[in-house]
Design an enzyme around this catalytic site. Structure first.
Site, short mmCIF file in Angstrom:
data_model
loop_
_atom_site.label_atom_id
_atom_site.label_comp_id
_atom_site.label_asym_id
_atom_site.label_seq_id
_atom_site.Cartn_x
_atom_site.Cartn_y
_atom_site.Cartn_z
N ASP A 254 0.87 -1.17 0.00
CA ASP A 254 0.00 0.00 0.00
C ASP A 254 0.91 1.23 0.00
O ASP A 254 2.11 1.16 0.25
CB ASP A 254 -0.96 -0.03 1.21
CG ASP A 254 -2.16 0.88 0.97
OD1 ASP A 254 -2.13 1.69 0.02
OD2 ASP A 254 -3.13 0.79 1.74
C1 BGC Z 1 -5.08 3.31 0.25
C2 BGC Z 1 -5.18 2.33 -0.91
C3 BGC Z 1 -4.95 3.05 -2.19
C4 BGC Z 1 -3.62 3.76 -2.12
C5 BGC Z 1 -3.27 4.47 -3.38
C6 BGC Z 1 -3.84 4.17 0.19
O1 BGC Z 1 -3.91 5.17 1.14
O2 BGC Z 1 -5.12 2.58 1.45
O3 BGC Z 1 -6.44 1.73 -0.91
O4 BGC Z 1 -5.02 2.16 -3.27
O5 BGC Z 1 -3.66 4.71 -1.07
O6 BGC Z 1 -4.17 5.46 -3.62
#
Ligand code: BGC
Length: 692
Positions: A254
């Site tokens: 993530d």
């Molecule tokens: C979120 C993810 C997301 C990523 C990129 C993170 O903060 O938890 O779900 O895909 O950001 O945007």
């Protein structure tokens, strides 16, 4: 491959290339690339700078999630979120995932996936972060709207449909967030402790379902699991994912805070996103110092390249992906269909559907009635070309002069509007302020895009805001028929006001076409067919405990309808609840055992003079030697029935899905004995038993 200069080769993917060609080219890339190039390939690149250059506008461009190798013409991987559409440009905005969970329509979800895949390709992206399948353990979870509900089987089926739809356009889909990411505010730090049965039977099955079906990639979660961060958890990323499940795609972290140590690569993570903060030079040093074996780097590169080239070499279903495909009329029509099928009728004392001939004036009350409120403003935010609010759609349907306005700030004015109207619609619920992805002020990701310090997060209450409740009470006193529609990502408690109104919808965040869908449902042009993918309690104490500030939490076997059933807590609205303007009956339930499944057949009749969809839920109760949920969903299906039509519905329950996890052998066991099947539809249940 083509030699383009003394050191530069062209190893770029070719559409239509064979699997053997892909294997050879992957070998050739690994033989040719330097250690530095391989390590650079294992991280995203450029995000921080590009994001600032773009004025912190999330999704202004695709983000490199895996950098490729420029010298060898291995392309980067371009990522975009997110669950309710493509988080880039002016894409089609679908109802949020939880709303789509309420459709229980895997065919629709697959078509939505195909549209998202198409709009990804048209905007230069090939890795989609749209499939969020974390379990809804408690309705206060801030990102509840991004997932499908509280049941693992349902999560797996819907996530698979979305993923296969996305991948039909040769876009890689990722399932997120692996795993146990069911609370928001402390997501970067919380340690989730869990026992083996709860992990494998409740929190992981949906991931396995999606991956077994072919979803190609996994995003690790921010949180810790039994004392280690998920992005560097060997047990999760290697023992379970690769060892037990045989996953062969790649795993990426993530964003920004997904891992803390270079050894994550040995644990089974393949890509650090969106920048080489922990890997890059530090990983190179660790390999050169002998702390990480070079084959581990090759293994990660191979996982990435094989997956990337499989998709990049597959023949495309269409010759071109022009930008004109984005939010085109067909895609927008699909967003409307999804809204129509997801909005769920919770209560109706007979006032619905409204009769357009008898409603001279309609009071449309509540600030949310004319807000473009498609959900949170975190990573899943989609910026569609327009949003049809409930107010706009009702003005369009009835004419502006037929609509009277009022809101919670002025109860007297609202009552005057109600008194002058034939019926009252109150649009109540939440916005990105009260629930959503938590973007803390000190993590200046700026995904809000509007300079606010922090937004969203886990809910502080399961009730409607007090001013909205006061509005409902005041309108009920006018004696006019009152309909409330709840805009929210998951369960909202209705005890304080439910008995004072004539009808209640849960409309969720219903996307760019949600207003039209609500207006058509109110006036009976369509029959409601959404069913709740979660349980609404009468008493918040009936849910598992939830502490949005907890940094240590234990998840156990019990939540959702399983917990309500075990505790004999009567829900206000059960999982699967949803009313219709039609009435259905069922008959002739037959079970037939094959070598690996139970086949279920039943006749369903729509007894009403209108077309309507019905959803059937097959619940199983196991023999009882091993404690499990008193009944558990193992199959569902959605049928569209014309007025008076009878149709044969078929469902299948796989025997392997009935097993339980044995913590002693770390394997799965089948319990022999009498199983009970209950087939539940709207207002009717059939049951039968079978010895297995
Ligand atoms: C979120 C993810 C997301 C990523 C990129 C993170 O903060 O938890 O779900 O895909 O950001 O945007």
């Amino acid at each position: 491959m083509t030699l383009t200069s003394a050191y530069d080769y062209d190893y770029s993917p070719r559409r239509g290339a064979s699997p053997e060609w892909i294997d050879n080219i992957v070998d050739a890339i690994l033989a040719e690339a330097t250690l530095g190039e391989k390590i650079a390939m294992l991280s995203g690149r450029g995000f921080f700078q590009e994001f600032v250059e773009d004025g912190r506008l999330w999704g202004a461009r695709p983000y490199r999630a895996g950098s490729g190798i420029e010298r060898l013409k291995v392309p980067p991987i371009y990522f975009s979120d997110g669950p309710r559409g493509v988080a880039r440009g002016q894409s089609t905005c679908f109802p949020c995932t939880m709303a789509r969970g309420a459709t229980f329509d895997t065919d629709l979800e697959m078509r939505i996936g195909a549209v998202m895949g198409t709009e990804m390709r048209a905007q230069g992206c090939d890795l989609s972060g749209a499939i969020c399948i974390n379990l809804l353990r408690h309705p206060a979870w801030g990102r509840a709207q991004e997932t499908y509900g509280e049941d693992p089987h349902h999560l797996g089926a819907m996530g698979t449909a979305l993923g296969l739809g996305i991948q039909s356009q040769n876009v890689m889909a990722t399932v997120k967030h692996f795993a146990l990411n069911s609370m928001e505010n402390t997501r970067f730090s919380v340690n989730v402790s869990i026992d083996e049965r709860s992990l494998h039977e409740i929190y992981l099955p949906h991931f396995k379902i999606c991956l077994d079906a072919g979803v190609a990639t996994v995003m690790s979660a921010y949180n810790q699991f039994n004392g280690e961060y998920c992005g560097q958890h060997h047990g999760l990323l290697t023992d379970i994912l690769r060892g037990e499940w045989g996953f062969s795609g790649f795993v990426h972290s993530d964003w920004v805070m997904g891992l803390y140590k270079p050894y994550a690569v040995s644990a089974g993570l393949d890509i650090e996103n969106p920048e080489p903060q922990i890997w890059g030079d530090k990983l190179l040093t660790a390999v050169e110092a002998g702390h990480i074996a070079p084959f581990v780097i090759d293994r990660a590169c191979r996982n990435i390249l094989r997956t990337q080239y499989h998709f990049a070499c597959a023949p495309d279903p269409r010759p071109e992906y022009g930008i004109d495909l984005v939010a085109n009329p067909q895609h927008i029509a699909l967003a409307r269909e999804a809204a129509e099928k997801s909005i769920t009728l919770l209560e109706n004392n007979g006032i619905l559907p409204l009769d357009a001939k008898k409603i001279g004036r309609l009071a449309v009350l509540g600030k949310l009635a004319d807000q473009e409120n498609t959900g949170d403003r975190g990573s899943s935010r989609v910026r569609p070309p327009y949003v049809v609010t409930p107010l706009a759609a009702l003005e369009e349907k009835l004419g502006q002069e037929a609509i009277l306005r009022g809101d919670e700030d002025d109860l007297e004015a609202a009552a005057a509007a109600a008194n002058a109207a034939d019926a009252v619609l109150i649009v109540a619920g939440y916005t990105a302020r009260e629930e959503g992805e938590f973007i803390p002020g000190d993590l200046t990701l700026g995904q809000d895009g509007e300079g606010r310090p922090s937004i969203g997060g886990d809910r502080t209450s399961l009730s409607l805001p007090p001013q909205q409740i006061a509005l409902i009470h005041a309108m009920a006193k006018t004696g006019k028929p009152v309909i409330v529609t709840i805009v929210a990502g998951s369960a909202v408690m209705v005890e304080e006001w439910r008995d004072q109104v004539g009808a209640i919808f849960q409309s969720f965040y219903s996307g760019m076409e949600g207003g039209h869908a609500l207006a058509d449902l109110l006036f009976g042009e369509i029959s409601p067919s959404g069913r709740l993918p979660f349980t609404v309690a009468r008493d918040a104490a009936h849910y598992p405990y939830f502490d949005r500030d907890a940094t240590q939490v234990t998840y156990d076997y019990w939540h959702g309808y399983g917990k309500f059933a075990r505790d004999n807590s009567v829900p206000r609205y059960a999982f699967g609840h949803g009313l219709s303007y039609a009435s259905f009956s069922q008959g002739g339930l037959k079970l037939h055992r094959t070598h690996d499944a139970i086949e279920v057949e039943i006749q369903i009749t729509n007894n009403a003079p209108i077309r309507s969809d019905e959803i059937l839920f097959a619940y199983i109760s196991t023999p009882g030697g091993i404690e499990r949920w008193p009944y558990v969903l193992k199959a569902f299906t959605r049928l569209s029935l014309c007025a008076g039509e009878t149709r044969l519905a078929r469902l299948q329950i796989k025997l392997e899905d009935l097993r339980y996890r044995d913590p002693l052998s770390h394997g799965w066991r089948f319990e022999h004995g009498q199983y009970e099947l209950r087939l539940c539809g709207t207002g009717h249940v059939s049951s039968a038993t079978i010895m297995l």
